[in-house]
Design an enzyme around this catalytic site. Structure first.
Site, mmCIF file in Angstrom:
data_model
loop_
_atom_site.group_PDB
_atom_site.id
_atom_site.type_symbol
_atom_site.label_atom_id
_atom_site.label_comp_id
_atom_site.label_asym_id
_atom_site.label_seq_id
_atom_site.Cartn_x
_atom_site.Cartn_y
_atom_site.Cartn_z
ATOM 1 N N ARG A 7 0.771 -1.213 -0.083
ATOM 2 C CA ARG A 7 -0.089 0.092 -0.035
ATOM 3 C C ARG A 7 0.972 1.119 0.112
ATOM 4 N NH1 ARG A 7 -3.797 -1.016 5.107
ATOM 5 N NH2 ARG A 7 -1.945 -1.948 5.736
ATOM 6 N N ASN A 25 -6.654 -2.315 1.984
ATOM 7 C CA ASN A 25 -6.518 -3.962 1.911
ATOM 8 C C ASN A 25 -8.013 -4.549 2.215
ATOM 9 O OD1 ASN A 25 -3.843 -4.614 1.759
ATOM 10 N ND2 ASN A 25 -3.346 -4.441 3.967
#
Length: 745
Positions: A7, A25
């Site tokens: 990320r 996520n």
């Protein structure tokens, strides 16, 4: 895969390309919504595909066009919690170069802080309690980020951006030294105090990533002997940690593959050829031409190695045959009689995980124990399993395996299921994997041996379809699954013992097999196993059985092995001939035991496979000759191992050195195996051979068999991702159960 900094990487990439949107996520992996000019979006997708973070593994990437929303800026969205989970968890990762530089930089605020980590390294699997992978569901939940760490965590330009184990001396775990009675040191540097213990010849208990280790100075003979005595580990070699690659070169011969393994992010123990005169205590690896070497993989290990300045033993924190201690209170109770001092900390370990062990054979990595640094990364299957499956594994070197879709999650090394503590580790591990990967097995595969604790566990489950899998078929299926193939193959399964389909003890098998089934096409000539499991612990009994069979009861005079055991020899032969508590066995492992005893290498063992390992160590690497062994054609064909035994005796009586005899025996069995496979290939039209079973941990045997098969035009499959020993059985059970279930459907 979560825990690899994906990320933060996506965030940085989008910001560089001036794109808007978000990344987050969920239970399926990473989701991204991004908008901007078409050419920038193309470069964004190319960056995801071609240049992901070092630890990232992208299995699949899909893209869907959406209407423009007019977003401003790019952000990391909160994780989504859903009922179905498909995300993956990263293994624990060795300290990266950036963190290592900080660790030894006096100007850095994390100078000598033993828990330094970032998105590219540090604890993962051993601290995760649940998914999605966020700090509150790890064992770091009790350590609130300080202002400085929080700033790094929220800074998109920092490599600790959204790194869940981020910490520093102000807010993170604390290292402590303690006496064997558990009294904390009030002052002083715990690392310095720990190294003083090692230099003084003491035994140090060290809390690592997946459990406690026991350490001594690897050059101190008395310290190594003291550790052996306290740990009740008479002969099995200790692993040695060295500070860097140059130190490893001073002890062992390294090739490029070994160097890559030693310095890579997984940091397993690597078995390497020992240099003559390597400056280590003999008690570290008595009589062994190899050493198990590893480099530091946590900041704590780096600090110890730097402060001590020499190699140190780092072995599992347990008494022999027990699982590694990982809970603090349990460690103090179980290790207090072994360790003189403790070096520990207050970051909890959620799941115990032993060090992994690998070997380089024929220029490739061969796993012998797959655990820290590898688990729980999945083994990708050639085709999805039709229904979620659990493979319970075997009794020795146990692992379990949970599979759904095209992913098989082979567990970390559990150990030998011979006591309550290991069984509890097995059952708790299955529950943890079921929760992490959202697998509720509908099919459960198990070994055919009714007394294995793993079998009893399976049979006690409700509302599942049970599939019994023959042990050696599971070995070959494991090799097939490891190579993403279905078969058919000629499978050579050489190991110690396994419950045979005919009620005898198998272990020297040539199978014609695919994932769904097999036929026994060949075997090593069976002999009795006098005294059952006692013969496994006392190889001289197998020498008696093999000699009796090879000479049809008329043994030549003056055999040293008979003379050494004169008082019990006739009784053992009587038991073998009676068949009482003496099942027939075709075991290759027991054949190695017999030859080791005949050569005077080992009459009784202190750990599983010891005689065979020492026989391999004894073999002269310069010898090329091989003893002949005839093969009786039939269904199944039979390799006459008695020919090998008689040749061993003849050369031994003729004064040929034991090292030469050991090598010729290895080569003879290898060449006979190649000949048998060629005959089966000609009869069946199958041109691929799969090699599996614990005996194929033997570098000399594996190399000679594989080279011989390839020289005659046969294709060879060997293990790459799971061990050939019983640590790979659970994967094979899953593959067989899934294939049978699919065939029935």
């Amino acid at each position: 895969m979560q825990g690899v900094g994906f990320r933060p990487y996506v965030h940085s990439l989008a910001r560089r390309l001036d794109l808007a949107g978000w990344v987050g996520n969920d239970a399926h992996g990473v989701f991204v919504e991004v908008e901007g000019p078409p050419d920038a979006l193309t470069r964004f997708q190319e960056g995801l595909r071609d240049d992901p973070p070092p630890l990232a593994m992208i299995r699949r990437m899909t893209a869907t066009r959406l209407p423009v929303r007019g977003e401003r800026g790019f952000r990391i969205a909160p994780s989504r919690r859903e009922d179905t989970r498909e995300t993956l968890i990263s293994p624990d990762v060795a300290t990266c170069a950036d963190c290592l530089a900080e660790l030894f930089d006096p100007a850095d605020r994390r100078y000598r802080y033993p828990f330094v980590n970032c998105t590219n390294c540090g604890p993962r699997f051993t601290i995760i309690r649940d998914v999605p992978y966020d700090r509150p569901v790890t064992t770091m939940a009790g350590f609130a980020l300080c202002e400085d760490c929080a700033a790094e965590y929220h800074d998109p330009g920092n490599r600790r951006f959204h790194a869940q184990p981020t910490c520093c001396p102000a807010c993170g775990p604390t290292l402590r030294g303690a006496s064997a009675s558990g009294e904390w040191d009030a002052v002083g540097d715990p690392i310095v105090a720990a190294v003083e213990v090692l230099r003084a010849g003491g035994v140090l208990a060290v809390k690592g990533l997946g459990g406690y280790h026991l350490a001594v100075d690897a050059r101190d003979e008395q310290a190594a002997r003291r550790l052996r005595s306290r740990k009740h580990r008479e002969d099995k070699p200790f692993a040695v940690m060295v500070p860097d690659l140059e130190a490893a070169r001073r002890l062992c011969l390294l090739d490029p593959v070994a160097e890559r393994l030693l310095t890579g992010p997984r940091r397993p123990i690597v078995l390497l050829p020992r240099r003559p005169g390597a400056p280590l205590a003999e008690a570290v690896a008595p009589g062994n031409r190899e050493l198990g070497i590893m480099l530091p993989y946590t900041p704590l290990h780096h600090l110890l190695a730097r402060e001590l300045g020499r190699p140190y033993v780092l072995t599992s924190g347990n008494v022999s045959d027990e699982p590694i201690a990982y809970l603090d209170a349990d460690a103090y109770e179980r290790l207090a009689g072994i360790a003189d001092r403790f070096l520990t900390h207050d970051r909890p370990i959620h799941i115990r995980t032993d060090d992994s062990v690998v070997r380089v054979v024929r220029g490739r990595e061969r796993p012998l124990r797959r655990s820290r640094g590898y688990a729980p990364q999945p083994v990708w299957l050639a085709r999805p399993v039709p229904s979620p499956v659990l493979g319970c594994g075997a009794e020795l070197k146990n692992t379990f395996c949970l599979a759904k879709g095209d992913r098989a999650f082979v567990s970390h090394h559990i150990g030998d299921l011979e006591n309550y503590e290991t069984l509890r580790s097995f059952t708790e591990g299955i529950a943890h994997f079921r929760r992490l990967f959202d697998v509720t097995p509908r099919v459960v595969a198990h070994d055919l041996h009714p007394e294995y604790l793993s079998t009893k566990y399976a049979l006690a489950l409700d509302d599942v379809e049970l599939v019994g899998v023959q042990h050696h078929h599971a070995h070959i299926a494991s090799c097939l699954a490891d190579n993403r193939e279905d078969g058919p193959v000629i499978g050579v399964a050489y190991d110690g013992t396994g419950f045979g389909a005919d009620g005898t003890i198998w272990g020297g098998e040539l199978l014609v097999a695919d994932l769904a089934g097999f036929s026994r096409a060949g075997l090593l000539a069976p002999v009795p196993l006098p005294g059952g499991t006692t013969a496994i612990r006392q190889p001289w009994r197998m020498a008696a059985a093999h000699l009796d069979a090879a000479y049809d009861g008329a043994l030549p005079p003056d055999l040293d092995v008979e003379a050494r055991h004169r008082s019990g020899w006739d009784d053992v032969l009587a038991v073998a001939r009676s068949g009482v508590n003496s099942p027939l066995t075709s075991s290759a492992g027991r054949l190695f035991d017999a030859v080791a005893a005949i050569l005077g290498v080992r009459d009784a063992i202190n750990f599983e496979g010891q005689a065979a390992i020492e026989l391999e160590q004894r073999a002269d690497p310069a010898e090329t000759a091989a003893y002949p062994a005839a093969i009786d054609d039939g269904d199944p064909l039979v390799i006459r191992v008695g020919d090998l035994v008689r040749a061993v005796v003849a050369d031994l009586r003729g004064g040929v050195p034991a090292a030469t005899v050991a090598a010729r025996f290895h080569h003879g069995l290898a060449d006979a195996t190649v000949t048998a496979c060629r005959r089966l290939s000609a009869a069946t039209g199958i041109g691929t051979v799969a090699l599996s079973g614990g005996v194929f941990q033997n570098r000399l045997l594996l190399g000679r068999v594989a080279d011989g098969l390839e020289r005659h035009g046969l294709r060879v499959l060997t293990h790459q991702r799971v061990p050939p020993n019983d640590g790979g059985i659970s994967l094979g059970q899953v593959a067989v159960a899934a294939a049978r279930h699919d065939r029935r459907r």
